[in-house]
Design a protein around this motif. Structure first.
Motif, PDB file in Angstrom:
ATOM      1  N   SER A 217       0.871  -1.359  -0.079  1.00  8.04           N
ATOM      2  CA  SER A 217      -0.056  -0.073   0.096  1.00  8.04           C
ATOM      3  C   SER A 217       0.822   1.247  -0.087  1.00  8.04           C
ATOM      4  CB  SER A 217      -0.727  -0.047   1.231  1.00  8.04           C
ATOM      5  OG  SER A 217      -1.920  -1.261   0.948  1.00  8.04           O
ATOM      6  N   LEU A 218       2.091   1.091   0.083  1.00 11.97           N
ATOM      7  CA  LEU A 218       3.063   2.244  -0.039  1.00 11.97           C
ATOM      8  C   LEU A 218       3.420   2.710  -1.497  1.00 11.97           C
ATOM      9  CD1 LEU A 218       5.401   1.162   2.859  1.00 11.97           C
ATOM     10  CD2 LEU A 218       3.406   2.781   2.930  1.00 11.97           C
ATOM     11  N   ILE A 330      -2.964  -5.382   4.359  1.00 10.15           N
ATOM     12  CA  ILE A 330      -3.034  -4.323   3.158  1.00 10.15           C
ATOM     13  C   ILE A 330      -4.361  -3.363   3.339  1.00 10.15           C
ATOM     14  CG2 ILE A 330      -3.290  -4.014   0.759  1.00 10.15           C
ATOM     15  CD1 ILE A 330      -0.602  -4.910   1.724  1.00 10.15           C
ATOM     16  N   ASP A 331      -5.451  -4.411   3.794  1.00  6.63           N
ATOM     17  CA  ASP A 331      -6.734  -4.002   4.021  1.00  6.63           C
ATOM     18  C   ASP A 331      -6.652  -2.602   5.214  1.00  6.63           C
ATOM     19  OD1 ASP A 331      -8.650  -4.699   2.139  1.00  6.63           O
ATOM     20  OD2 ASP A 331      -9.697  -5.838   3.743  1.00  6.63           O
ATOM     21  N   VAL A 332      -5.938  -3.101   6.143  1.00  5.84           N
ATOM     22  CA  VAL A 332      -5.988  -1.953   7.450  1.00  5.84           C
ATOM     23  C   VAL A 332      -5.184  -0.934   7.098  1.00  5.84           C
ATOM     24  CG1 VAL A 332      -4.866  -1.735   9.771  1.00  5.84           C
ATOM     25  CG2 VAL A 332      -6.335  -4.010   9.276  1.00  5.84           C
ATOM     26  N   HIS A 333      -4.064  -0.687   6.325  1.00  3.74           N
ATOM     27  CA  HIS A 333      -3.226   0.265   5.706  1.00  3.74           C
ATOM     28  C   HIS A 333      -4.299   1.065   4.862  1.00  3.74           C
ATOM     29  CE1 HIS A 333      -0.649   2.662   3.708  1.00  3.74           C
ATOM     30  NE2 HIS A 333       0.471   2.540   4.661  1.00  3.74           N
ATOM     31  N   ARG A 334      -5.284   0.340   3.979  1.00  5.73           N
ATOM     32  CA  ARG A 334      -6.220   1.446   3.279  1.00  5.73           C
ATOM     33  C   ARG A 334      -7.116   1.886   4.272  1.00  5.73           C
ATOM     34  NH1 ARG A 334      -8.894  -2.612  -0.563  1.00  5.73           N
ATOM     35  NH2 ARG A 334      -9.678  -0.805  -1.578  1.00  5.73           N
ATOM     36  N   VAL A 335      -7.626   1.350   5.122  1.00  9.22           N
ATOM     37  CA  VAL A 335      -8.520   1.827   6.114  1.00  9.22           C
ATOM     38  C   VAL A 335      -7.915   3.064   6.789  1.00  9.22           C
ATOM     39  CG1 VAL A 335      -9.592   1.535   8.479  1.00  9.22           C
ATOM     40  CG2 VAL A 335      -9.847  -0.181   6.713  1.00  9.22           C
ATOM     41  N   SER A 336      -6.556   2.918   7.429  1.00  6.59           N
ATOM     42  CA  SER A 336      -5.882   4.140   7.964  1.00  6.59           C
ATOM     43  C   SER A 336      -5.845   5.203   7.136  1.00  6.59           C
ATOM     44  CB  SER A 336      -4.646   3.523   8.494  1.00  6.59           C
ATOM     45  OG  SER A 336      -3.727   3.308   7.523  1.00  6.59           O
ATOM     46  N   MET A 337      -5.570   4.873   5.722  1.00  2.00           N
ATOM     47  CA  MET A 337      -5.510   6.175   4.863  1.00  2.00           C
ATOM     48  C   MET A 337      -6.658   6.714   4.254  1.00  2.00           C
ATOM     49  SD  MET A 337      -2.087   6.155   5.014  1.00  2.00           S
ATOM     50  CE  MET A 337      -1.933   7.327   3.631  1.00  2.00           C
ATOM     51  N   PRO A 357       1.981  -2.487   6.112  1.00  2.00           N
ATOM     52  CA  PRO A 357       1.658  -2.129   4.597  1.00  2.00           C
ATOM     53  C   PRO A 357       2.125  -2.911   3.594  1.00  2.00           C
ATOM     54  CG  PRO A 357       3.330  -0.874   5.477  1.00  2.00           C
ATOM     55  CD  PRO A 357       2.873  -1.644   6.609  1.00  2.00           C
ATOM     56  N   ALA A 358       2.743  -4.104   3.570  1.00  2.00           N
ATOM     57  CA  ALA A 358       3.142  -4.730   2.549  1.00  2.00           C
ATOM     58  C   ALA A 358       3.668  -6.174   3.156  1.00  2.00           C
ATOM     59  CB  ALA A 358       4.652  -4.110   1.953  1.00  2.00           C
ATOM     60  N   GLN A 368      -3.284 -22.387   1.338  1.00  4.25           N
ATOM     61  CA  GLN A 368      -3.607 -21.276   2.194  1.00  4.25           C
ATOM     62  C   GLN A 368      -2.469 -20.893   2.982  1.00  4.25           C
ATOM     63  OE1 GLN A 368      -6.276 -18.944   1.774  1.00  4.25           O
ATOM     64  NE2 GLN A 368      -6.637 -20.229  -0.066  1.00  4.25           N
ATOM     65  N   GLU A 369      -1.350 -21.643   3.021  1.00  2.75           N
ATOM     66  CA  GLU A 369      -0.284 -21.404   4.065  1.00  2.75           C
ATOM     67  C   GLU A 369       0.749 -20.834   3.073  1.00  2.75           C
ATOM     68  OE1 GLU A 369       0.911 -24.968   5.996  1.00  2.75           O
ATOM     69  OE2 GLU A 369      -0.965 -24.806   7.440  1.00  2.75           O
ATOM     70  N   CYS A 370       1.678 -19.949   3.830  1.00  4.19           N
ATOM     71  CA  CYS A 370       2.831 -19.492   3.050  1.00  4.19           C
ATOM     72  C   CYS A 370       4.133 -19.437   3.740  1.00  4.19           C
ATOM     73  CB  CYS A 370       2.347 -17.796   2.905  1.00  4.19           C
ATOM     74  SG  CYS A 370       0.743 -17.432   1.948  1.00  4.19           S
ATOM     75  N   PRO A 371       4.823 -20.686   3.769  1.00  2.00           N
ATOM     76  CA  PRO A 371       5.681 -21.105   4.491  1.00  2.00           C
ATOM     77  C   PRO A 371       7.062 -20.065   4.390  1.00  2.00           C
ATOM     78  CG  PRO A 371       5.363 -22.623   2.736  1.00  2.00           C
ATOM     79  CD  PRO A 371       4.458 -21.732   3.037  1.00  2.00           C
ATOM     80  N   ILE A 372       6.996 -19.410   3.028  1.00  2.00           N
ATOM     81  CA  ILE A 372       8.123 -18.290   2.738  1.00  2.00           C
ATOM     82  C   ILE A 372       7.730 -17.252   2.280  1.00  2.00           C
ATOM     83  CG2 ILE A 372      10.081 -17.759   1.195  1.00  2.00           C
ATOM     84  CD1 ILE A 372      10.693 -20.486   0.450  1.00  2.00           C
ATOM     85  N   SER A 373       7.462 -16.108   3.517  1.00  2.00           N
ATOM     86  CA  SER A 373       6.575 -15.282   3.308  1.00  2.00           C
ATOM     87  C   SER A 373       7.133 -14.383   4.542  1.00  2.00           C
ATOM     88  CB  SER A 373       4.940 -15.497   3.468  1.00  2.00           C
ATOM     89  OG  SER A 373       4.724 -16.074   4.780  1.00  2.00           O
ATOM     90  N   VAL A 374       6.653 -12.855   4.423  1.00  2.00           N
ATOM     91  CA  VAL A 374       7.123 -11.925   5.269  1.00  2.00           C
ATOM     92  C   VAL A 374       6.314 -10.756   5.061  1.00  2.00           C
ATOM     93  CG1 VAL A 374       8.779 -11.023   3.899  1.00  2.00           C
ATOM     94  CG2 VAL A 374       8.884 -10.490   6.408  1.00  2.00           C
ATOM     95  N   ILE A 375       5.747 -10.269   6.321  1.00  2.00           N
ATOM     96  CA  ILE A 375       4.840  -9.041   6.397  1.00  2.00           C
ATOM     97  C   ILE A 375       5.670  -8.016   6.945  1.00  2.00           C
ATOM     98  CG2 ILE A 375       3.129  -7.819   7.544  1.00  2.00           C
ATOM     99  CD1 ILE A 375       1.510 -10.639   7.562  1.00  2.00           C
ATOM    100  N   LEU A 376       5.615  -6.943   6.331  1.00  2.00           N
ATOM    101  CA  LEU A 376       6.464  -5.614   6.697  1.00  2.00           C
ATOM    102  C   LEU A 376       5.891  -4.918   7.471  1.00  2.00           C
ATOM    103  CD1 LEU A 376       7.973  -6.697   4.044  1.00  2.00           C
ATOM    104  CD2 LEU A 376       8.786  -4.205   3.642  1.00  2.00           C
ATOM    105  N   ARG A 377       6.161  -4.480   8.765  1.00  2.00           N
ATOM    106  CA  ARG A 377       5.260  -3.873   9.766  1.00  2.00           C
ATOM    107  C   ARG A 377       6.120  -2.582  10.101  1.00  2.00           C
ATOM    108  NH1 ARG A 377       3.290  -6.936  15.053  1.00  2.00           N
ATOM    109  NH2 ARG A 377       1.759  -7.474  13.248  1.00  2.00           N
TER     110      ARG A 377
END
Length: 608
Positions: A217-218, A330-337, A357-358, A368-377
């Motif tokens: 969302s950035l 991503i949804d929450v970032h859209r809410v906040s903006m 945001p990403a 539905q599982e994402c064993p190689i994944s990262v959320i940027l906080r």
């Protein structure tokens, strides 16, 4: 020195066992059987009777265990309206009304309670491993206590963000296995546990963009944000930066080093590496610190924290990121903006949401599982922009390892001394300040937009100014919920919101989650700490909450059903952590968030 170490080990074992039993008993009395209160203490013939100093009720709780044909007897050190009782040890047993009182070992009591639970669940769970998880949690607590280096309890009693995050030696006080980590070896526990002040480099995978799923969302893609972080890291060598951090057909995904080792043993990953789609680049760069969740990693100079997948079971759940979790950020970032966020911040500038945001993940259309994944906080607590005392509510409320005051109690006593004001008045002022920056913003957001934040103690971070609550941070976008009744309004503001996030529910479900997390877990938990620290009576703070809710009921009239439940219902919803553990329910994977194992507890607001 040898004798000192032996004594320290024995004390750590005793503390860990007693804390585990206290959790088990309180969970059992809350979720299974309240037992009966007896007005007098019961003790074995060779026991010295307990000395009561501050309990609201003397006596004991006696509970019958059918599968063992015996009574369990717990003498009360503090009886709580909220159900978080304190006990004198040892816990006793009696095999009939006329039989002698017996004094089992702490381990014997743990086995007795858990075997009773396994008996209760015998028709549903044929291979119940609850005892193993309870014992593992207990042993982990013992290890944390034995090797503690409690900077927060020496000199300054608060400290910075990461000190607080790594101070949770006991964990959730109403959970039977708060420190269980299925999948960790003893070496893993030492290397990756926040409680042991661990720090380590991130592992990196290089992945061809054709098998990458990402969103942001950035202004920049997740791929570019991660490469920029590596470029800014002075501890990554220039050769690595030149080879892997320029614009090309590949992405970098930082991975927890434990997860990297796990992934490299998986055939699917080996196949992608063999085909050239995936390359493992080992560990690089800065040493990051695990926060209290274990899998979210922090560095004071990084622009982001990294929330990562880990294929281990922490408390009840396998901590592999799900696609719905990636989408929620991503949804929450859209809410906040949107105008929602702008109106929230305009009305409540001291209430802040830490956004995710990403994200970036290895794409797998079949899982539905994402064993190689990262959320940027977002990293609100960089050393360059945050010098204040910042601490989660759960860390603030936790009893210290020395079995002395919680950090909250130390804060109140400090203010009382320096302001020459009574503990009662300081406690009331502090609690009023906390409610002022936390409760109304949460009610306002739910009232106006049907958005409920599960503000339990671990998700609630407090910034203190002159030791009083100053700003409230809500973290973890996994715990955002949207009410179906507001769908048209939300969709008109943010088109397509909620697609794939699996967090839109009917009002009844939303309010169960909301009441448990915000009131039972967060506010009532704080009230209990004030009371057990002998600062102010539980009833006075519960009465204050009740009066505040009466006033808010006039202000937020569309929430009358919620306020009616809180002010008038005999029972309140409460997540059954013991039953959730007993039936081995994975809350993260479940499409319905723990609702089958909600229980109903006596409403303490009706007692005032």
């Amino acid at each position: 020195m040898f004798n000192k170490n032996i004594k320290s080990k024995q004390m750590s074992q005793k503390q860990a066992e007693e804390k585990t039993i206290q959790n088990l008993l309180n969970c059992y009395f809350r979720e299974i059987d309240q037992g009966e209160w007896l007005a007098t203490n019961i003790r074995a013939d060779d026991q010295v009777g307990p000395q009561h100093d501050f309990s609201t009720k003397e006596g004991c709780i006696r509970c019958y265990l059918p599968s063992h044909s015996c009574y369990l007897i717990a003498n009360l050190r503090y009886w709580s309206l909220i159900g978080i009782h304190l006990y004198y040890f040892p816990i006793l047993t009696q095999y009939s009304e006329e039989a002698d009182i017996t004094v089992p070992s702490n381990v014997g009591i743990i086995e007795l309670i858990v075997s009773e639970l396994v008996y209760i669940s015998r028709d549903c769970c044929k291979n119940n491993d609850l005892l193993n998880r309870v014992i593992q949690s207990c042993k982990n607590i013992q290890e944390f206590l034995k090797t503690k280096n409690e900077t927060l309890n020496r000199g300054t009693f608060l400290g910075k963000f990461i000190q607080a995050e790594q101070s949770l030696l006991y964990g959730h006080q109403m959970h039977p296995t708060p420190k269980s980590r299925q999948g960790f070896t003893a070496d893993d526990l030492s290397a990756y546990s926040p409680e042991l002040k661990s720090r380590f480099q991130l592992s990196y995978f290089r992945i061809h963009n054709s098998i990458v799923q990402e969103a942001s969302s950035l202004d920049s893609k997740a791929t570019d944000l991660i490469k920029d972080e590596v470029l800014l890291d002075p501890e990554v060598d220039e050769n690595f930066k030149n080879l892997y951090c320029h614009q090309d057909e590949y992405s970098l995904i930082p991975v927890h080093p434990w997860q990297a080792d796990y992934l490299l043993r998986q055939e699917s990953i080996k196949r992608l590496i063999y085909m050239g789609w995936l390359e493992f680049l080992n560990c690089r760069g800065r040493f990051y610190f695990p926060t209290s969740s274990i899998r979210t990693l922090y560095h004071p100079k990084s622009n982001f924290m990294f929330k990562m997948s880990m294929s281990i079971k922490i408390t009840n759940s396998l901590r592999v990121l799900m696609k719905k979790e990636l989408y929620r950020g991503i949804d929450v970032h859209r809410v906040s903006m949107s105008n929602i966020g702008k109106n929230l911040y305009a009305n409540f500038p001291k209430f802040l949401i830490i956004r995710d945001p990403a994200y970036i993940s290895l794409r797998d259309d079949n899982s539905q599982e994402c064993p190689i994944s990262v959320i940027l906080r977002e990293n609100w607590f960089k050393s360059t922009c945050c010098s204040a005392d910042v601490i989660s509510i759960v860390a603030l409320c936790q009893e210290s390892a020395e079995a002395s005051d919680s950090k909250l109690a130390k804060v109140i006593r400090y203010i009382s001394r320096h302001q020459e004001s009574s503990l009662f008045q300081v406690s009331l002022n502090w609690f009023q300040s906390y409610l002022g920056i936390s409760l109304e913003p949460l009610l306002w957001l739910y009232s106006h937009y049907g958005i409920a934040l599960s503000a339990h103690q671990q998700n609630s971070i407090l910034e203190l100014k002159s030791f009083y609550p100053h700003r409230f941070f809500f973290r973890d976008t996994q715990d955002f919920y949207y009410c179906y009744d507001y769908y048209d309004l939300l969709d008109s503001i943010i088109p397509g919101m909620g697609i794939g996030t699996e967090n839109m529910y009917d009002t009844d479900v939303i309010e169960e989650i909301f009441i448990y997390n915000l009131f039972v877990n967060n506010l009532f938990g704080i009230v209990n700490v004030f009371a057990t620290s002998k600062l102010i009576d539980e009833k006075l703070l519960l009465e204050y909450i009740k009066n505040v809710l009466v006033n808010y009921n006039k202000k937020y009239k569309n929430l009358s059903k919620l306020f009616e439940k809180l002010l008038s219902a005999a029972k309140l919803p409460c997540k059954g952590n013991l039953l959730t553990s007993l039936y081995d329910m994975d809350e993260v994977a479940a499409s319905n968030p723990g609702r089958p194992y909600f229980v109903y507890i006596d409403n303490p607001l009706l007692s005032v």
